[in-house]
Design an enzyme around this catalytic site. Structure first.
Site, short mmCIF file in Angstrom:
data_model
loop_
_atom_site.label_atom_id
_atom_site.label_comp_id
_atom_site.label_asym_id
_atom_site.label_seq_id
_atom_site.Cartn_x
_atom_site.Cartn_y
_atom_site.Cartn_z
CD GLU A 45 31.59 40.44 59.97
OE1 GLU A 45 32.65 40.80 59.40
OE2 GLU A 45 31.29 40.82 61.12
CG HIS A 56 34.55 36.14 65.30
ND1 HIS A 56 33.47 36.04 66.14
CD2 HIS A 56 34.69 37.48 65.04
CE1 HIS A 56 32.98 37.24 66.39
NE2 HIS A 56 33.71 38.13 65.74
#
Length: 481
Positions: free
Chosen positions: A63, A339
């Site tokens: 990402e 995350h």
């Protein structure tokens, strides 16, 4: 984009094979226009990577969608990681990056044949072209000094398994990256697979990876009794373990996602305080029912052959693994991503001649899942195949309906008495034809492509199942080996 650092020290470094290897994987949450505080967070990610102790040698990012963010991180980490590759894929990119201390000799981007649906545009998996970013990294002068790195981001789950409508996609993607990693292991190289796999430990995708390739999940090597899901999940409740706190989830369960310590998972009250500039602190002893492990590092050691004993031994062993990048932004006080990172250190066994690797591919022992698991995968494929065939009929039928509606509106224009009514009919005909053509293209082209990819996946699963049955019959072993 592949970048090479102009450093006079690189030839000397590659002439000295490393004795240990530090690996890091992080989902950066760098969605352009969507992810909050993206520029500030990814810049700080670069700062913290540059200041890491011990410093990383190989990094996989997910990402990291924009070239701008990649360049920022590259600039901050160039002194540690002189080589990097930003991978291009799909309509909006693949979001994958590999950074390395050593030269990247080869690279490729392999898109997954099954990867979401264009109709689910609000999810975006199909448009970003998810796949496997591959880099062949030269760490020294001999064949034994090659690492083959695979960085990926599997399809996101939008429902809980087994009700997830995309489980067939994620299973097929796990199957694809498994083939790539097994091929690298058969070449005798160190294999590193890392990324956001969007799966929980011991799920079907996880078992496929560890069964059909020799790679191992670093966390379960060190913590074999760690959690296999979030504490609130049924699979964890059946294990009858106490509710973990946030610190335990990070240090023992390897939770990288949905942690109570991650500011992007906080409730509205805490988020509002944080947005006002307050440095809100959460005690690490707080109960943490939602945290789970979605990010992984897999590895398979390169092997070296001892000519005197005619035996092969593992060249790389796992020393440690940990969850990292938990520090928050120094001024915004937010987590750097939704995350945390997963990190690992491999240690090399340098016994034996470095200049005498095996000349041929390594014969890896074939291992298989229980036969009923292959039947389960085939049943999932069959169910999804039936669903998509129904979708194709509906979409093509919708195209036919919209086409005849368009024709009807055009005919109606001849008979209407007022211009404004004619305008309305023309507008309806244009919109209906546009919608119909889009749906027709999805049903006729995309779904057809997806069905052909399903047939390939089905053949591979059936072929593997047949080999598993043949081995069980030949060796008179139980069929659930």
């Amino acid at each position: 984009m592949y970048e090479r650092a102009e450093s006079p020290f690189m030839p000397e470094e590659t002439s000295r094979p490393p004795s240990n290897l530090r690996i890091l994987s992080l989902n950066c949450w760098g969605l352009k226009y969507i992810a909050k505080l993206r520029n500030e967070r990814l810049s700080e990610i670069g700062n913290q990577i540059a200041a890491a102790d011990p410093p990383p040698d190989i990094i996989g990012l997910q990402e990291c969608w924009t070239q701008q963010d990649y360049n920022v991180i590259r600039e901050k980490t160039r002194h540690l990681l002189p080589y990097g590759k930003f991978y291009f894929s799909g309509i909006f990119g693949g979001g994958l990056v590999i950074l390395s201390r050593w030269p990247i000799e080869e690279s490729s981007m392999t898109q997954y044949p099954l990867n979401g649906r264009p109709a689910a545009f609000y999810r975006g998996d199909w448009f970003v072209g998810k796949g496997v970013a591959y880099a062949r990294i030269r760490m020294g002068p001999t064949r034994r000094d090659i690492a083959e790195v695979f960085c990926t981001h599997l399809h996101a789950p939008y429902e809980v398994e087994p009700h997830d409508s995309y489980i067939c996609h994620r299973t097929a993607q796990a199957w694809e990256i498994t083939k790539l990693m097994r091929g690298a292991a058969e070449r005798g190289h160190l294999v590193i697979g890392l990324g956001d796999f969007n799966m929980t430990p011991l799920s079907l995708a996880h078992r496929i990876i560890e069964t059909h390739s020799p790679v191992r999940d670093v966390w379960r090597v060190l913590y074999p009794n760690s959690s296999v899901g979030a504490a609130k999940d049924k699979v964890e409740q059946l294990r009858n373990v106490p509710m973990p706190n946030a610190e335990y989830n990070i240090t023992k369960n390897g939770a990288t996602c949905d942690s109570a310590l991650n500011t992007w998972r906080w409730n509205k009250a805490h988020s509002q305080r944080l947005a006002k500039g307050e440095n809100v602190q959460i005690e690490p002893t707080v109960d943490d029912p939602n945290a789970k492990r979605l990010d992984y590092i897999f590895f398979s050691s390169g092997s070296h052959h001892d000519a005197s004993s005619k035996q092969s031994s593992a060249e790389w062993t796992l020393k440690e693994a940990n969850v990292g990048m938990t520090a928050r932004h120094p001024s915004l006080y937010c987590s750097l991503s939704d995350h945390f990172s997963v990190e690992a250190t491999l240690v090399r066994n340098l016994d034996g001649p470095l200049s005498a690797p095996s000349n041929g591919p390594y014969a890896l022992p074939e291992t298989y899942l229980p036969i009923e698991i292959y039947d389960e995968i085939l049943a999932t494929i069959s169910k999804y195949d039936a669903r998509e065939r129904t979708q194709r009929r509906l979409r093509l039928g919708h195209f036919g309906f919209q086409f005849f509606l368009t024709v009807g509106c055009l005919i109606g224009v001849w008979w209407v008495p007022h211009n404004y009514v004619a305008f309305i009919l023309m507008l309806i005909s244009s919109l209906s034809l546009s919608v119909g053509v889009i749906d027709g293209l999805m049903g006729g082209l995309f779904v057809g492509s997806e069905l052909r990819a399903l047939k390939e996946f089905e053949w591979e699963v059936r072929n593997t199942k047949d080999r598993a049955l043949a081995r069980a019959e030949k060796s008179d072993l139980p069929r659930t080996s």
